[in-house]
Design a protein around this motif. Structure first.
Motif, PDB file in Angstrom:
ATOM      1  N   ALA A 184       0.835  -1.201   0.000  1.00  0.00           N
ATOM      2  CA  ALA A 184       0.000   0.000   0.000  1.00  0.00           C
ATOM      3  C   ALA A 184       0.869   1.251   0.000  1.00  0.00           C
ATOM      4  O   ALA A 184       1.860   1.348   0.725  1.00  0.00           O
ATOM      5  CB  ALA A 184      -0.912  -0.005   1.225  1.00  0.00           C
ATOM      6  N   ASP A 188       1.224   5.099  -5.346  1.00  0.00           N
ATOM      7  CA  ASP A 188       0.953   6.540  -5.309  1.00  0.00           C
ATOM      8  C   ASP A 188       2.156   7.369  -5.743  1.00  0.00           C
ATOM      9  O   ASP A 188       2.026   8.559  -6.042  1.00  0.00           O
ATOM     10  CB  ASP A 188       0.530   6.963  -3.902  1.00  0.00           C
ATOM     11  CG  ASP A 188      -0.905   6.556  -3.590  1.00  0.00           C
ATOM     12  OD1 ASP A 188      -1.592   6.096  -4.517  1.00  0.00           O
ATOM     13  OD2 ASP A 188      -1.328   6.694  -2.425  1.00  0.00           O
ATOM     14  N   LYS A 191       1.693   9.014  -9.057  1.00  0.00           N
ATOM     15  CA  LYS A 191       0.551   9.926  -9.190  1.00  0.00           C
ATOM     16  C   LYS A 191       0.852  11.147 -10.062  1.00  0.00           C
ATOM     17  O   LYS A 191       0.044  11.510 -10.934  1.00  0.00           O
ATOM     18  CB  LYS A 191       0.069  10.339  -7.795  1.00  0.00           C
ATOM     19  CG  LYS A 191      -1.122  11.297  -7.793  1.00  0.00           C
ATOM     20  CD  LYS A 191      -0.672  12.736  -7.596  1.00  0.00           C
ATOM     21  CE  LYS A 191      -1.835  13.700  -7.640  1.00  0.00           C
ATOM     22  NZ  LYS A 191      -1.403  15.111  -7.723  1.00  0.00           N
ATOM     23  N   PHE A 259      -4.182  -0.575  -4.263  1.00  0.00           N
ATOM     24  CA  PHE A 259      -4.919   0.679  -4.408  1.00  0.00           C
ATOM     25  C   PHE A 259      -5.608   1.096  -3.108  1.00  0.00           C
ATOM     26  O   PHE A 259      -6.438   1.990  -3.111  1.00  0.00           O
ATOM     27  CB  PHE A 259      -5.986   0.539  -5.506  1.00  0.00           C
ATOM     28  CG  PHE A 259      -5.449   0.595  -6.898  1.00  0.00           C
ATOM     29  CD1 PHE A 259      -4.701   1.684  -7.337  1.00  0.00           C
ATOM     30  CD2 PHE A 259      -5.709  -0.427  -7.797  1.00  0.00           C
ATOM     31  CE1 PHE A 259      -4.222   1.745  -8.633  1.00  0.00           C
ATOM     32  CE2 PHE A 259      -5.238  -0.372  -9.093  1.00  0.00           C
ATOM     33  CZ  PHE A 259      -4.488   0.710  -9.515  1.00  0.00           C
ATOM     34  N   SER A 262      -5.731   4.726  -2.173  1.00  0.00           N
ATOM     35  CA  SER A 262      -4.784   5.317  -3.117  1.00  0.00           C
ATOM     36  C   SER A 262      -5.262   6.670  -3.634  1.00  0.00           C
ATOM     37  O   SER A 262      -6.452   6.861  -3.930  1.00  0.00           O
ATOM     38  CB  SER A 262      -4.571   4.368  -4.299  1.00  0.00           C
ATOM     39  OG  SER A 262      -3.822   4.976  -5.318  1.00  0.00           O
TER      40      SER A 262
END
Length: 339
Positions: A184, A188, A191, A259, A262
């Motif tokens: 996790a 990101d 992004k 995700f 996320s």
């Protein structure tokens, strides 16, 4: 190739006319020099150069979309939503010369339903060498990002890899497999590359394509499919709107998903959550048939049915869906056929 032969012919034309005595070595060097000059001129022309060497943006627009549609129609079974969404999304993106962001597709469903297969077809529709293209990059969570304590390092490496490759080829394709096993927060880190920026440090990412593959959300997809079946409706009645929102919420709140909470989902940077429906008995038989035919052997209907019968199905009472999809078809064929 016709143009290449024509150019070489023109280069050699002066030497084919009758002439006085010419030294053989001088003639050979002259011919070689003229041919090399003509060939260099031809190869320097971008489109022709790409016949000899793989180029960025080798296939695009209508040709890529047509090849994608044809392969999905012939080789993908029981996935009407996937067929429709993938073709429209990829075709629209490739034809859009003013895209505001990269294309981001998240493919979800049980093992064996076709997620990897579809990503392979997308790669082949854009690049002649498909997954082997130097412009296509695959990441497998358990292979490339195995250690939770190294997430910071992985983030830096991932950003550098994407930045470097998009700088070389704007139409780079990135495939992330096993998203349900990714730590996790790691995803990101990309992004900024998926957001609505025109340039980041002088690099535009708006032509790149990102595909995420995950088993997360498969339960929600099956829930919707079963509900339709129990109400006497066909799987083809299922529309993307029946699943997509519930799927994105399910994946976002799943702690066993890369995700989980996320920002890619929170900021609506995933363009499509594509549901792969669980495969039925008839779809397994289709997979067996295609595999047999691909090996050049006659189809034995009895063996075809026996292989499909050997698969395990769920739910336990109804036994509608194959729990492995078409994943083990290849190995089962080796047992029944003397290849």
């Amino acid at each position: 190739m016709k143009l290449l032969r024509a150019a070489l012919g023109l280069a050699l034309l002066p030497f084919l006319r009758p002439a006085g005595a010419v030294e053989p070595i001088s003639l050979g060097l002259a011919i070689a020099g003229a041919a090399a000059s003509a060939l260099t001129g031809i190869i320097s022309y971008p489109r022709l150069y790409c016949y000899f060497k793989e180029c960025c943006l080798h296939r695009h627009d209508q040709r890529a979309a047509a090849g994608l549609q044809e392969n999905l129609d012939k080789k993908l079974f029981g996935q009407h939503l996937v067929n429709k969404v993938i073709v429209k999304a990829v075709r629209g993106f490739l034809n859009n010369t003013k895209a505001k962001k990269p294309l981001a597709l998240s493919l979800h469903g049980w093992t064996g339903t076709g997620k990897n297969f579809v990503s392979k077809i997308v790669a082949e529709s854009i690049y002649k060498r498909g997954l082997h293209s130097k412009y296509v990059h695959q990441f497998v969570a358990t292979l490339h990002f195995p250690h939770a304590h190294s997430i910071s390092l992985y983030k830096d490496q991932l950003q550098s890899w994407i930045r470097g490759n998009v700088s070389i080829c704007p139409r780079s394709l990135f495939i992330f497999d096993e998203m349900d096993k990714m730590h996790a927060g790691l995803i990101d880190s990309i992004k900024p590359f998926l957001d609505y920026y025109e340039l980041l440090d002088g690099v535009s990412y708006r032509q790149a394509i990102f595909i995420f593959l995950s088993n997360a959300g498969a339960e929600k997809i099956t829930e919707v499919a079963l509900d339709f079946w129990r109400k006497g409706r066909t799987r083809e009645d299922i529309q993307l709107t029946d699943i997509q929102n519930a799927l994105s919420v399910s994946v976002f709140n799943n702690k066993n998903s890369g995700f989980w909470h996320s920002t890619l989902i929170d900021r609506n940077l995933i363009d499509y959550f594509v549901p792969f429906l669980p495969l039925e008995y008839k779809h397994v038989k289709m997979c067996v048939r295609v595999e047999i035919e691909s090996r050049g052997y006659p189809v034995d209907e009895d063996i075809l049915s026996r292989i499909a019968d050997e698969m395990t199905y769920f739910p336990r009472e109804e036994r509608i869906y194959s729990d492995k999809g078409c994943k083990t078809v290849d190995s089962k064929l080796d047992y029944y056929y003397d290849f």
